[in-house]
Design a protein around this motif. Structure first.
Motif, PDB file in Angstrom:
ATOM      1  N   ALA A 102     -14.941  -6.310  -0.622  1.00  0.00           N
ATOM      2  CA  ALA A 102     -15.226  -4.951  -0.180  1.00  0.00           C
ATOM      3  C   ALA A 102     -15.552  -4.049  -1.364  1.00  0.00           C
ATOM      4  N   THR A 103     -16.355  -3.035  -1.109  1.00  0.00           N
ATOM      5  CA  THR A 103     -16.651  -2.041  -2.136  1.00  0.00           C
ATOM      6  C   THR A 103     -15.564  -0.976  -2.142  1.00  0.00           C
ATOM      7  N   GLU A 104     -15.515  -0.222  -3.215  1.00  0.00           N
ATOM      8  CA  GLU A 104     -14.523   0.841  -3.317  1.00  0.00           C
ATOM      9  C   GLU A 104     -14.745   1.895  -2.239  1.00  0.00           C
ATOM     10  N   ASP A 105     -16.018   2.189  -1.932  1.00  0.00           N
ATOM     11  CA  ASP A 105     -16.307   3.158  -0.873  1.00  0.00           C
ATOM     12  C   ASP A 105     -15.785   2.690   0.475  1.00  0.00           C
ATOM     13  N   ARG A 106     -15.888   1.391   0.726  1.00  0.00           N
ATOM     14  CA  ARG A 106     -15.414   0.860   2.013  1.00  0.00           C
ATOM     15  C   ARG A 106     -13.899   0.971   2.122  1.00  0.00           C
ATOM     16  N   VAL A 107     -13.202   0.860   1.021  1.00  0.00           N
ATOM     17  CA  VAL A 107     -11.741   0.911   1.038  1.00  0.00           C
ATOM     18  C   VAL A 107     -11.244   2.352   1.084  1.00  0.00           C
ATOM     19  N   LEU A 108     -11.761   3.188   0.209  1.00  0.00           N
ATOM     20  CA  LEU A 108     -11.291   4.568   0.107  1.00  0.00           C
ATOM     21  C   LEU A 108     -11.953   5.499   1.110  1.00  0.00           C
ATOM     22  N   GLY A 109     -13.154   5.144   1.557  1.00  0.00           N
ATOM     23  CA  GLY A 109     -13.969   6.081   2.297  1.00  0.00           C
ATOM     24  C   GLY A 109     -14.962   6.732   1.347  1.00  0.00           C
ATOM     25  N   LEU A 145      -8.874 -10.515  -5.422  1.00  0.00           N
ATOM     26  CA  LEU A 145      -9.334  -9.141  -5.285  1.00  0.00           C
ATOM     27  C   LEU A 145      -9.777  -8.595  -6.644  1.00  0.00           C
ATOM     28  N   HIS A 146     -10.922  -7.904  -6.666  1.00  0.00           N
ATOM     29  CA  HIS A 146     -11.432  -7.344  -7.919  1.00  0.00           C
ATOM     30  C   HIS A 146     -10.485  -6.291  -8.467  1.00  0.00           C
ATOM     31  N   ASP A 147     -10.471  -6.187  -9.785  1.00  0.00           N
ATOM     32  CA  ASP A 147      -9.524  -5.296 -10.449  1.00  0.00           C
ATOM     33  C   ASP A 147      -9.666  -3.845 -10.009  1.00  0.00           C
ATOM     34  N   HIS A 148     -10.882  -3.380  -9.766  1.00  0.00           N
ATOM     35  CA  HIS A 148     -11.032  -1.979  -9.388  1.00  0.00           C
ATOM     36  C   HIS A 148     -10.433  -1.707  -8.008  1.00  0.00           C
ATOM     37  N   LEU A 149     -10.428  -2.722  -7.119  1.00  0.00           N
ATOM     38  CA  LEU A 149      -9.774  -2.555  -5.831  1.00  0.00           C
ATOM     39  C   LEU A 149      -8.266  -2.666  -5.963  1.00  0.00           C
ATOM     40  N   VAL A 150      -7.815  -3.500  -6.896  1.00  0.00           N
ATOM     41  CA  VAL A 150      -6.384  -3.569  -7.178  1.00  0.00           C
ATOM     42  C   VAL A 150      -5.882  -2.203  -7.630  1.00  0.00           C
ATOM     43  N   ASP A 151      -6.647  -1.533  -8.483  1.00  0.00           N
ATOM     44  CA  ASP A 151      -6.259  -0.201  -8.950  1.00  0.00           C
ATOM     45  C   ASP A 151      -6.143   0.776  -7.785  1.00  0.00           C
ATOM     46  N   ALA A 156      -2.578   3.932  -4.130  1.00  0.00           N
ATOM     47  CA  ALA A 156      -2.172   4.280  -2.770  1.00  0.00           C
ATOM     48  C   ALA A 156      -0.723   3.881  -2.517  1.00  0.00           C
ATOM     49  N   ALA A 157      -0.317   2.698  -3.008  1.00  0.00           N
ATOM     50  CA  ALA A 157       1.053   2.236  -2.798  1.00  0.00           C
ATOM     51  C   ALA A 157       2.049   3.133  -3.520  1.00  0.00           C
ATOM     52  N   ALA A 158       1.668   3.624  -4.701  1.00  0.00           N
ATOM     53  CA  ALA A 158       2.580   4.460  -5.480  1.00  0.00           C
ATOM     54  C   ALA A 158       2.682   5.880  -4.917  1.00  0.00           C
ATOM     55  N   MET A 159       1.557   6.435  -4.460  1.00  0.00           N
ATOM     56  CA  MET A 159       1.522   7.831  -4.038  1.00  0.00           C
ATOM     57  C   MET A 159       1.663   8.012  -2.536  1.00  0.00           C
ATOM     58  N   GLY A 160       1.377   6.986  -1.754  1.00  0.00           N
ATOM     59  CA  GLY A 160       1.390   7.144  -0.312  1.00  0.00           C
ATOM     60  C   GLY A 160       0.211   7.934   0.203  1.00  0.00           C
ATOM     61  N   ARG A 161      -0.794   8.125  -0.645  1.00  0.00           N
ATOM     62  CA  ARG A 161      -1.991   8.875  -0.273  1.00  0.00           C
ATOM     63  C   ARG A 161      -3.204   8.209  -0.899  1.00  0.00           C
ATOM     64  N   ARG A 191      -2.352 -10.257 -10.263  1.00  0.00           N
ATOM     65  CA  ARG A 191      -2.122  -9.288 -11.325  1.00  0.00           C
ATOM     66  C   ARG A 191      -0.688  -8.777 -11.268  1.00  0.00           C
ATOM     67  N   PRO A 192       0.037  -8.786 -12.390  1.00  0.00           N
ATOM     68  CA  PRO A 192       1.472  -8.457 -12.361  1.00  0.00           C
ATOM     69  C   PRO A 192       1.786  -7.110 -11.739  1.00  0.00           C
ATOM     70  N   GLN A 193       0.965  -6.092 -11.977  1.00  0.00           N
ATOM     71  CA  GLN A 193       1.256  -4.769 -11.430  1.00  0.00           C
ATOM     72  C   GLN A 193       1.223  -4.782  -9.904  1.00  0.00           C
ATOM     73  N   LEU A 194       0.261  -5.517  -9.329  1.00  0.00           N
ATOM     74  CA  LEU A 194       0.187  -5.590  -7.874  1.00  0.00           C
ATOM     75  C   LEU A 194       1.277  -6.498  -7.327  1.00  0.00           C
ATOM     76  N   LEU A 195       1.589  -7.572  -8.041  1.00  0.00           N
ATOM     77  CA  LEU A 195       2.657  -8.468  -7.611  1.00  0.00           C
ATOM     78  C   LEU A 195       3.966  -7.709  -7.425  1.00  0.00           C
ATOM     79  N   ASP A 196       4.249  -6.795  -8.336  1.00  0.00           N
ATOM     80  CA  ASP A 196       5.501  -6.053  -8.279  1.00  0.00           C
ATOM     81  C   ASP A 196       5.542  -5.086  -7.105  1.00  0.00           C
ATOM     82  N   ARG A 197       4.380  -4.724  -6.562  1.00  0.00           N
ATOM     83  CA  ARG A 197       4.341  -3.783  -5.445  1.00  0.00           C
ATOM     84  C   ARG A 197       4.679  -4.454  -4.116  1.00  0.00           C
ATOM     85  N   PHE A 198       4.627  -5.778  -4.060  1.00  0.00           N
ATOM     86  CA  PHE A 198       5.042  -6.471  -2.850  1.00  0.00           C
ATOM     87  C   PHE A 198       6.566  -6.514  -2.822  1.00  0.00           C
ATOM     88  N   GLY A 199       7.144  -6.051  -1.731  1.00  0.00           N
ATOM     89  CA  GLY A 199       8.591  -6.049  -1.647  1.00  0.00           C
ATOM     90  C   GLY A 199       9.164  -7.452  -1.616  1.00  0.00           C
TER      91      GLY A 199
END
Length: 668
Positions: A102-109, A145-151, A156-161, A191-199
C-alpha cells in the motif's frame, strides 16, 4: 453475530491453535493490550484465525454517517466530520486489511490536491487507519512492510491519532485499533520498534500429531464441501464464545490487580532482562484480561503465567540471531521465586505478606506443574546463542563473538527499494527534484512545481479571478532521495584447502558480523558454498539473516575446490534474484584462497566465470584466505583482478578489516 451466510470459517472450528486463539481473544477483551503478532510457517491457519475473529466480536456503537467511527457516547471534538448531530447506530466489528504494498496515501488518507488548488477547499479522503478506528487492523506478512509504512503505524500506535500533512494543510483524526500481524520468520525479521508495539506474540507450527492433522483436514474439507452446513454446526459454539467476550469485557473494570501480583510481574520481567517498562505494563494488562476471561475478579498466578507466555517472548533481551521464544523452565522458576509463601495460620490475619484477597497466592500444587514438554521446541543447546553451531564436532569451525560492522554501500545512487544502506531515489527521503505524473499515478505531489506547471495556462483556461485552474496533467510528483536495501550474496569456499578450523572460524566471524549489520539494516542476504565437486545454494536470497547464520555455522569443510562452479552458481542466484527483484542491487562477497582443484583447467574456468561476472557490472569483494606462511600462490589476487573486485588478504587484515574493505567498496 452476523448471519451465517456472511461468515467465513468459524473461529471455534480452528483446530490445534489454542495459544493463538487465546491471544486474539484476550486482545479483543482488552484492546489496551496492544494487539497480537503471529509468527509461523506457511499453511498454519494464521490468516484464517484472524479473519474469523471478527465474526464473534460484539457490534460497535458509532455515530451515524461519521467516516471515523466516533463513539456517540463520547465523540471526538477534533474529528474532521464534527460536529456530530446524528444518532448512534450499531455496526459489526470491522477488520481492515493493510496490504504490504500500500502507498502512504492509501494508509493515511489524502487531500484532493486539484480541488484544493482550483477551488480553495480542503477535501480529505480517509484512508485505512480511519476505517480501522475502534476495530482491527490486520497486516499479513507484516515483516515485509516498507519502512515508511512502519513509521506511519508507529506514529498512530503511539499517539492514537493519524495525521495527514501536505503543503501546509493538516488533518488529524482518531486512530485507535487492535493491530494484528502475521509473518513467516524465514522471509525476514520484523523491525524492532514495530515488534515492541505488539502486545502479545504467538509462535505457531503445524502439529506433528497425525490425529490432529487428520482433524484439521477433516474440518477444512467439510467446510469447502458445504460452507453453510459446516458453519451451522458451529453456530451455537460461536454464539457462546461471543457472549463470553461480552461478559469478560464487562467484568474487566472490576478485576483487582493486587500488589503481590504486580510485584510478581515485575520480578518475572526482571528475570528475563526485558528492555524498558512496556513488558511489565502489557503483562499486567494481559493478566487482568485473562482473569476476566476466566470469570475471576482477582488476578491469580495462573493469569500471570498465561500473560507472561504471551507478552514476553519478543521482549526479552537477546542476540539478534538467538532463537525466539520463552524458556518454560526459566519461566516456572521465575514464578516460583516471585510467588509469596502461603501465610502461616499461627501468624494471624495481620500477616503483612498476605497481599490482600487473592494476593498472588494459589494452590501450591500448581507451582510444581511441569512445563509443557512441547512448548518452545528448544533444546538446551539451542537455548543459548545461535552462534554456537550445531554440526558434529571436528568437522565444523565455529565463529567467535560478532562485532559491529560498518556500513556497506554503493556510491552511485540507485532506484532500489527503500532501505537503510546505499543512496537511492525512493518514495521517501529528501526532495531533490520533480517529475511528471504518469496517468493517475499515486505519489506525493510537488506543490510549487505543480503551480509552475499550471501557471502559464491560466489565460487559455479562462481564469481571470483569484485561484488557479489546475488540470491533472499539471500535477508534478516529488523526486526524493533516500536509502535503498541491497542483496549481499556470500560465496564461501568450504573445501579442504581452506585449512585449519581457526582460519575458517575467522572467516565465519567476519561473515556473521556482516550478517548482523544486514539484520539491523534489513537487507536481503544469500549464501552459496562450494566444496567437493559442486556448489550449493545453502540459502536463497532472503530477509531472514537468522537462517543465514544457522546455515553458515553448520557449514563443514573438506574435499576439492570447485571454484568455477561456485562462481557460476553465484551468477545464477544473482540472475534469478534480478528477475524477482530487479531494483535491489547486489554485492558479491567471495571468500576463498583462490585454489581450484576440481576438473580440467579448473582455475582457467574460474577466471572465465569471474570475467563474465565483471562484465555484468556486479560489485564484488574477494577475501583471500590463503595462509600467510609458506609459499603463496596469489591466485585470489588474480581472481580479484578478473572480477574487478576489491582484494583483501584475511591473514593481514584479520576479520575486522574484512568489514572495512566491504564498507569501502564502490561500484565500478
Amino acid at each position: 453475530m452476523r448471519s451465517a451466510l456472511a461468515n467465513g470459517f468459524p473461529f471455534t472450528a480452528v483446530v490445534g491453535m489454542e495459544d493463538l486463539q487465546l491471544a486474539l481473544l484476550l486482545a479483543a477483551v482488552s484492546p489496551a493490550i496492544g494487539g497480537v503478532l503471529i509468527r509461523g510457517e506457511k499453511g498454519t491457519a494464521k490468516s484464517t484465525a484472524v479473519r474469523a475473529l471478527t465474526e464473534i466480536l460484539p457490534p460497535v456503537e458509532v455515530v451515524d454517517g461519521c467516516r471515523f467511527s466516533c463513539d456517540p457516547a463520547a465523540p471526538d471534538p477534533n474529528c474532521p466530520d464534527s460536529p456530530h448531530t446524528s444518532a448512534g447506530i450499531a455496526r459489526p466489528a470491522r477488520l481492515v486489511e493493510l496490504p504490504v504494498g500500500a502507498t502512504e496515501d492509501r494508509v493515511l488518507g489524502s487531500l484532493h490536491l486539484e480541488r484544493a488548488l482550483s477551488e480553495g477547499v480542503t477535501v480529505y479522503e480517509p484512508g485505512l487507519l480511519a476505517a480501522a478506528h475502534r476495530g482491527l487492523l490486520y497486516v499479513d506478512e507484516v515483516n515485509l512492510l516498507h519502512d515508511h509504512l512502519v513509521d506511519v503505524l508507529l506514529d498512530a500506535a503511539a499517539m492514537g491519532r493519524a495525521t495527514v500533512e501536505r503543503d501546509g494543510v493538516s488533518i488529524t483524526h482518531p486512530a485507535r485499533f487492535v493491530l494484528v500481524g502475521t509473518m513467516n520468520p524465514e522471509e525476514g525479521e520484523l523491525r524492532p520498534q514495530l515488534l515492541d508495539r505488539f502486545g502479545l506474540t504467538v509462535d505457531v507450527t503445524a502439529s506433528r500429531d497425525p490425529a490432529v492433522r487428520v482433524e484439521v483436514m477433516r474440518a477444512r474439507l467439510a467446510y469447502e464441501a458445504d460452507p453453510i452446513a459446516f458453519i451451522g454446526r458451529y453456530e451455537s459454539a460461536q454464539r457462546e464464545l461471543a457472549e463470553r467476550i461480552v461478559k469478560a469485557q464487562s467484568l474487566l473494570p472490576d478485576v483487582i490487580l493486587t500488589d503481590a501480583a504486580l510485584r510478581q510481574i515485575a520480578e518475572i520481567c526482571a528475570a528475563f532482562d526485558v528492555d524498558g517498562m512496556r513488558a511489565d505494563l502489557v503483562t499486567a494488562r494481559t493478566a487482568v484480561a485473562h482473569a476476566a476471561w476466566s470469570g475471576r475478579t482477582v488476578v491469580e498466578v495462573d493469569d500471570v503465567r498465561a500473560a507472561a507466555k504471551l507478552a514476553l517472548p519478543h521482549r526479552k533481551r537477546r542476540n539478534p540471531f538467538d532463537a525466539p521464544g520463552l524458556d518454560d523452565e526459566q519461566l516456572e522458576q521465575a514464578i516460583n521465586d516471585s510467588t509469596p509463601p502461603e501465610p502461616d495460620p499461627d501468624d494471624g490475619p495481620d500477616d503483612p505478606d498476605g497481599g490482600g484477597p487473592g494476593g498472588g497466592s494459589t494452590d501450591p500444587g500448581s507451582e510444581g506443574d511441569p512445563a509443557d514438554p512441547d512448548g518452545g521446541g528448544e533444546t538446551s543447546e539451542n537455548a543459548g546463542s545461535a552462534l554456537s553451531g550445531a554440526a558434529p564436532s571436528g568437522q565444523v569451525a565455529g565463529s567467535s563473538e560478532p562485532y559491529k560492522a560498518r556500513l556497506l554501500s554503493v556510491q552511485a545512487a540507485g532506484t532500489g527499494v527503500a532501505g537503510r544502506r546505499s543512496r537511492a531515489l525512493t518514495e521517501v527521503g529528501r526532495v531533490v527534484g520533480d517529475r511528471a505524473r504518469v496517468g493517475r499515478e499515486s505519489g506525493k505531489p510537488h506543490l510549487l512545481a505543480t503551480i509552475r506547471s499550471a501557471a502559464p495556462h491560466q489565460h487559455a483556461r479562462g481564469r481571470s479571478g483569484p485561484g488557479l485552474a489546475v488540470r491533472a496533467t499539471d500535477v508534478r510528483l516529488a523526486v526524493r532521495e533516500g536509502r535503498e536495501g541491497n542483496l549481499v550474496l556470500f560465496c564461501v569456499d568450504a573445501s579442504g584447502s581452506m585449512g585449519t578450523k581457526k582460519r575458517m572460524g575467522e572467516v565465519k566471524t567476519a561473515i556473521v558480523s556482516l550478517l548482523l549489520d544486514a539484520y539491523q539494516r534489513r537487507d536481503t542476504v544469500g549464501l552459496v558454498t562450494f566444496a567437493g565437486s559442486a556448489a550449493t545454494v545453502a540459502l536463497p536470497p532472503t530477509g531472514s539473516v537468522e537462517t543465514a547464520v544457522r546455515r553458515l555455522e553448520s557449514l563443514p569443510t573438506g574435499g576439492r575446490t570447485p571454484l568455477a562452479e561456485g562462481l557460476l552458481q553465484a551468477a545464477e542466484v544473482l540472475r534469478i534474484a534480478a528477475i524477482r527483484d530487479p531494483r535491489r542491487r547486489p554485492l558479491l562477497v567471495l571468500v576463498t584462497d583462490g585454489r581450484a582443484t576440481h576438473g580440467e583447467s579448473a582455475f582457467s574456468r574460474a577466471r572465465q566465470a569471474a570475467d563474465w561476472l565483471a562484465r555484468q557490472g556486479i560489485a564484488s569483494v574477494v577475501v583471500d584466505c590463503e595462509p600467510r606462511r609458506g609459499v603463496r600462490l596469489g591466485l585470489a589476487a588474480e581472481l580479484a583482478g578478473d572480477l574487478g573486485a576489491e582484494y583483501l588478504d584475511l591473514g593481514e587484515v584479520a576479520a575486522g578489516n574484512l568489514v572495512r574493505a566491504v564498507t569501502d567498496r564502490r561500484a565500478a
